[in-house]
Design a protein around this motif. Sequence first.
Motif, mmCIF file in Angstrom:
data_model
loop_
_atom_site.group_PDB
_atom_site.id
_atom_site.type_symbol
_atom_site.label_atom_id
_atom_site.label_comp_id
_atom_site.label_asym_id
_atom_site.label_seq_id
_atom_site.Cartn_x
_atom_site.Cartn_y
_atom_site.Cartn_z
ATOM 1 N N ALA A 647 0.820 -1.431 0.179
ATOM 2 C CA ALA A 647 0.163 -0.191 0.193
ATOM 3 C C ALA A 647 1.032 1.491 0.233
ATOM 4 N N ALA A 648 0.659 1.991 -0.851
ATOM 5 C CA ALA A 648 1.039 3.311 -0.861
ATOM 6 C C ALA A 648 0.710 4.508 0.271
ATOM 7 N N VAL A 649 2.149 5.035 1.153
ATOM 8 C CA VAL A 649 1.935 5.674 2.650
ATOM 9 C C VAL A 649 2.353 6.731 2.074
ATOM 10 N N ASN A 650 1.906 7.967 1.671
ATOM 11 C CA ASN A 650 2.459 9.065 0.750
ATOM 12 C C ASN A 650 3.296 9.940 2.747
ATOM 13 N N ASP A 651 4.338 11.011 1.323
ATOM 14 C CA ASP A 651 5.089 11.445 2.251
ATOM 15 C C ASP A 651 4.239 12.812 3.602
ATOM 16 N N ARG A 652 4.817 12.401 4.903
ATOM 17 C CA ARG A 652 3.935 13.476 5.632
ATOM 18 C C ARG A 652 4.324 15.239 5.541
ATOM 19 N N LEU A 653 3.826 15.665 6.000
ATOM 20 C CA LEU A 653 4.410 17.392 5.581
ATOM 21 C C LEU A 653 5.210 17.809 7.326
ATOM 22 N N THR A 654 5.748 17.966 7.844
ATOM 23 C CA THR A 654 5.927 18.843 8.828
ATOM 24 C C THR A 654 5.051 20.579 8.801
ATOM 25 N N LEU A 655 5.419 21.069 9.462
ATOM 26 C CA LEU A 655 4.516 22.607 9.832
ATOM 27 C C LEU A 655 5.107 23.386 11.217
ATOM 28 N N SER A 656 5.941 24.645 10.635
ATOM 29 C CA SER A 656 6.160 25.397 12.131
ATOM 30 C C SER A 656 5.785 26.749 11.040
ATOM 31 N N HIS A 704 3.630 22.644 14.650
ATOM 32 C CA HIS A 704 2.532 21.752 15.110
ATOM 33 C C HIS A 704 3.258 19.959 14.761
ATOM 34 N N THR A 705 2.310 19.530 15.757
ATOM 35 C CA THR A 705 1.713 17.962 15.240
ATOM 36 C C THR A 705 2.579 17.378 13.670
ATOM 37 N N GLY A 706 1.922 18.185 12.765
ATOM 38 C CA GLY A 706 1.960 18.139 11.077
ATOM 39 C C GLY A 706 0.986 19.134 10.872
ATOM 40 N N ASP A 707 1.194 19.760 9.396
ATOM 41 C CA ASP A 707 0.106 20.200 8.845
ATOM 42 C C ASP A 707 -1.118 20.406 8.985
ATOM 43 N N GLY A 708 -1.927 20.538 9.609
ATOM 44 C CA GLY A 708 -3.000 20.197 9.840
ATOM 45 C C GLY A 708 -3.299 20.237 10.673
ATOM 46 N N GLY A 709 -2.156 19.540 11.617
ATOM 47 C CA GLY A 709 -2.238 19.473 13.084
ATOM 48 C C GLY A 709 -2.434 20.338 14.288
ATOM 49 N N PRO A 710 -2.636 20.158 15.607
ATOM 50 C CA PRO A 710 -2.386 20.939 16.317
ATOM 51 C C PRO A 710 -0.743 21.538 16.786
ATOM 52 N N VAL A 711 -0.573 22.578 17.691
ATOM 53 C CA VAL A 711 0.713 22.796 18.336
ATOM 54 C C VAL A 711 0.862 22.087 19.842
ATOM 55 N N ASP A 712 2.345 21.642 19.020
ATOM 56 C CA ASP A 712 2.635 20.748 20.163
ATOM 57 C C ASP A 712 3.801 21.269 20.626
ATOM 58 N N SER A 713 4.130 22.126 20.123
ATOM 59 C CA SER A 713 5.605 23.100 21.766
ATOM 60 C C SER A 713 5.224 25.002 20.812
ATOM 61 N N ALA A 714 5.361 25.091 21.387
ATOM 62 C CA ALA A 714 5.774 26.931 21.251
ATOM 63 C C ALA A 714 6.256 27.466 22.421
ATOM 64 N N TYR A 747 8.990 32.504 27.374
ATOM 65 C CA TYR A 747 7.696 31.105 27.884
ATOM 66 C C TYR A 747 8.068 30.268 26.712
ATOM 67 N N ASN A 748 7.862 28.710 27.329
ATOM 68 C CA ASN A 748 7.656 27.775 26.538
ATOM 69 C C ASN A 748 6.194 26.976 27.061
ATOM 70 N N ARG A 749 5.775 26.128 26.200
ATOM 71 C CA ARG A 749 5.117 25.491 26.068
ATOM 72 C C ARG A 749 4.976 24.221 25.642
ATOM 73 N N LYS A 750 4.812 22.862 26.050
ATOM 74 C CA LYS A 750 4.648 21.994 25.278
ATOM 75 C C LYS A 750 3.514 21.572 25.739
ATOM 76 N N ALA A 751 2.574 21.027 24.349
ATOM 77 C CA ALA A 751 1.709 19.315 24.457
ATOM 78 C C ALA A 751 1.725 18.476 25.551
ATOM 79 N N VAL A 752 1.163 18.070 26.848
ATOM 80 C CA VAL A 752 1.801 17.027 27.255
ATOM 81 C C VAL A 752 0.306 16.558 27.567
ATOM 82 N N SER A 753 -0.095 14.733 27.977
ATOM 83 C CA SER A 753 -0.880 14.514 28.656
ATOM 84 C C SER A 753 -1.906 14.918 29.020
ATOM 85 N N TYR A 754 -1.743 16.134 30.570
ATOM 86 C CA TYR A 754 -2.539 16.750 31.371
ATOM 87 C C TYR A 754 -2.827 18.168 30.601
ATOM 88 N N GLY A 755 -2.470 18.128 29.410
ATOM 89 C CA GLY A 755 -2.536 20.011 28.550
ATOM 90 C C GLY A 755 -1.275 20.411 28.647
#
Length: 832
Positions: A647-656, A704-714, A747-755
């Motif tokens: 099965a073809a698995v297309n490349d994913r895009l990163t986003l910053s 972001h976690t990927g193109d179209g994904g939520p913010v992972d760190s800021a 200021y740094n913020r990182k997405a974790v299990s509790y927010g």
Amino acid sequence: VDPSSFRAAFGGDYAARLRLVRLPACVLTTPERPECQTQSPVEAVPEVPLSARVDLSAAGEGGAKLRLSSLESTPSGSGSGGSGATVLAATSAPDGSSGSYSATALSPTGTWSAGGSTGAFSYSYPLNVPAAIGGATPNPELSYDSSSQDGRTSGTNNQSSWLGDGWGTSESYIERSYKNCGDDTSSGAPAGSGDRCWAGEVVTLSLNGKSTPLVYENGAFRPVNDSGTEKVERLYLSGGASNGTYNGEYYRVTENGVQFYFGLNQLPGFSAGKEETKSVYTVPVYGAKAGEPCHASTFAGSSCVQGYRWNLDYVVDLHDNATAYYYQPEGNYYGANAQNTGVSYVRGGWLRRIDYGMTASTVFSPAPEQVVFDVKERCIDGTPAGAVCDDAHFKAENAPWWPDVPVDLDCAQGATCTNHGPSFWSRKRLSSVTTQVRVGGAVQQVDRYDFTHSFPDGGDHAPTLWLESIQRTGLDTSGGGGAAAPVPPTVFGAPAQLPNRVGTISNVSVMYHDRIQTIVTESGAQITVVYNDTECTPQNVPADPAVNTKACFPTLWKPPGYSSQQKDWFHKYTVKSVRTQDLHTVNQDGTYPSLLTSYKYVGDAAWHYDDSELAKADERTYSQFRGYGTVETRTGDTSVFHKNNGAAVNDRLTLSRTFYFRGMSHNTPDGTGGSTVTLTSQDGKYSYEDRNELAGRAFETDTHTGDGGPVDSATVTLPTVIGPTATRARTGLRPLTAQMVRDAKVYNRKAVSYGWRETETDTFYNTALNQTTTGMPVQVADRGESAAAGNVAKCSWSRYAVNSAKSLALPAESITTAQDCPEAGATPTGTL
């Protein structure tokens, strides 16, 4: 007059610099007399090049005689004179629709914002040089910047550098700018004067790849972008020493104890017969008004030879390790004060070599290491067939061989010089750079870098120098090699030829300029650059530049044939994508592995009011590019895939996403009016004013976690501004100030299990002005994750050992305690 048959007669885009003038009738019989050479402007027909309507009705009943001539070839005794003759001449000037040779190479594009917000494509090629046996090793680097091409307008010197269009070679210098005497009606200069007049302390420092204006106050200079570690001094030669200026003026910049000299010329240990660095480029400057240098009772008597560029020629560190730089100026002559007797000045020059590895007491001994720069004519041997590019062939009939050199602006000593203003240009191009060391008293060459050039078709104007390739060759055979070893060249393919001018003025060239679009590196990687399409047309440019949000900018100038200034618009190009391919590897489907990086510029382009004080007040407008507020960067290519269980698995895009300061608050000429612009972080917690001195700095970076994904760190960075450390008032503009900009809160913020895991680091600086440690960090608060149970904040204090005379502050002690920082300057307490 149709110039098509002689448009390249004198090189340097001669046709674009032609215009019609009226001459006294006696020029036909006695052209050598100065009074017969007085040129008067002719009211030309707008939008029709080299055309004019001439009123002959005043010639009387006998009718009028109309003669067309050329200033370059008017024969003595030809034609007929008399009061009834109207003589028109087609002659050239230093400036035209494609640029101005009367401007120095110091481009105003240096004031544009740098960094990711501008959308520029940059590329660097480091030159590998042998390490110094003592002291610092020079770091010559070849750098390309596509935005330097965007800034080429009708008012800039558009001859490329000695390396090629868009390239620079990390020169270090101090340059003082002067104004055109003819632009100041109160100067006393004759009509049409192109002489240079004193304009005040308008000085720029370029050192180690960074350029910044200098602020002059109370006899001292401070960089606008004040690092706090630089001390700039103007000094004067004594004891009979000379550098070509009337007062022996030179400069010393001390940074962290290292002394950089500009224009010293005669280095330590100099005596008669030893080599001078020839590091100062000079030009006659008129002190036309009382209080200005060399002012006299007449304009003609107010001239003296001053430097306009002091090149770096000597560096010495705390241990007396020394480096020396030697230059070759290019001289020229022009008719000063509207006379035809030539006076000398330096039109340009180049760096010949760098000597290093010496000590301050052995500067004139054979250098242990050297970097040697060799040049050739800006002409390609054999083009046309049989062409020999040398000094003997540099003459008017061979001008097309030197397509981007204005041969008509060249004047020799003792000749009649009808160019009445200095022009700045070069006949040379960089052909090679050789590194060498001294072994057992003999010179051993190590590496040579050869540069191949061409002159691609310029489209609607004369060709200009283009760098085709760089090839490195290893020359050191002392390890047992039998011959020189070249590596594959780095090749810069056919350039992308893009128009600079939007086309709002009819029958004026759109000024095509070349930009890099493909590079094949010596290791076989291919880099492909794609630029975004233009946004502006003659129909959609904004009526009011003050509210312009498009990727184009205006300049104001008076084209030939126009009686008033016109608003001329120019494009700003941004990079759409950069693809790097591995040409030595092939995928199963036959494609080359590649990395695609794409850029999206969100929102509107920002244009700041031009604060160049040498521009005439009625020519200033909103033309300083300040970039985009948000730039999205994506890596990856969704058209690329691999197969997983068939099965073809297309490349994913990163986003910053990066959000930038652009300095757009109070965007008015004097900086006091206009609206306050504020940036707010994406989570809404932090805000900061978009102050002018912050332009180009990143305010927030989100991953972001990927193109179209939520913010992972800021990360949000709030600056602090210390100063001003110096201020100079300017007529009609905001004061020029030197400021120290530092990161105060991160200021740094990182997405974790509790927010979100949110952390903070604050830095406190010495804000007391006029100290060696001004702007240096004295406390750092690492508050960690303050909301987490068991979190322990830490505070670090720093003290320095200071030598003010050498602008030196070294770390002396650092103490860290388990506590939050109290106010700045407090005594350390808490657990060590």
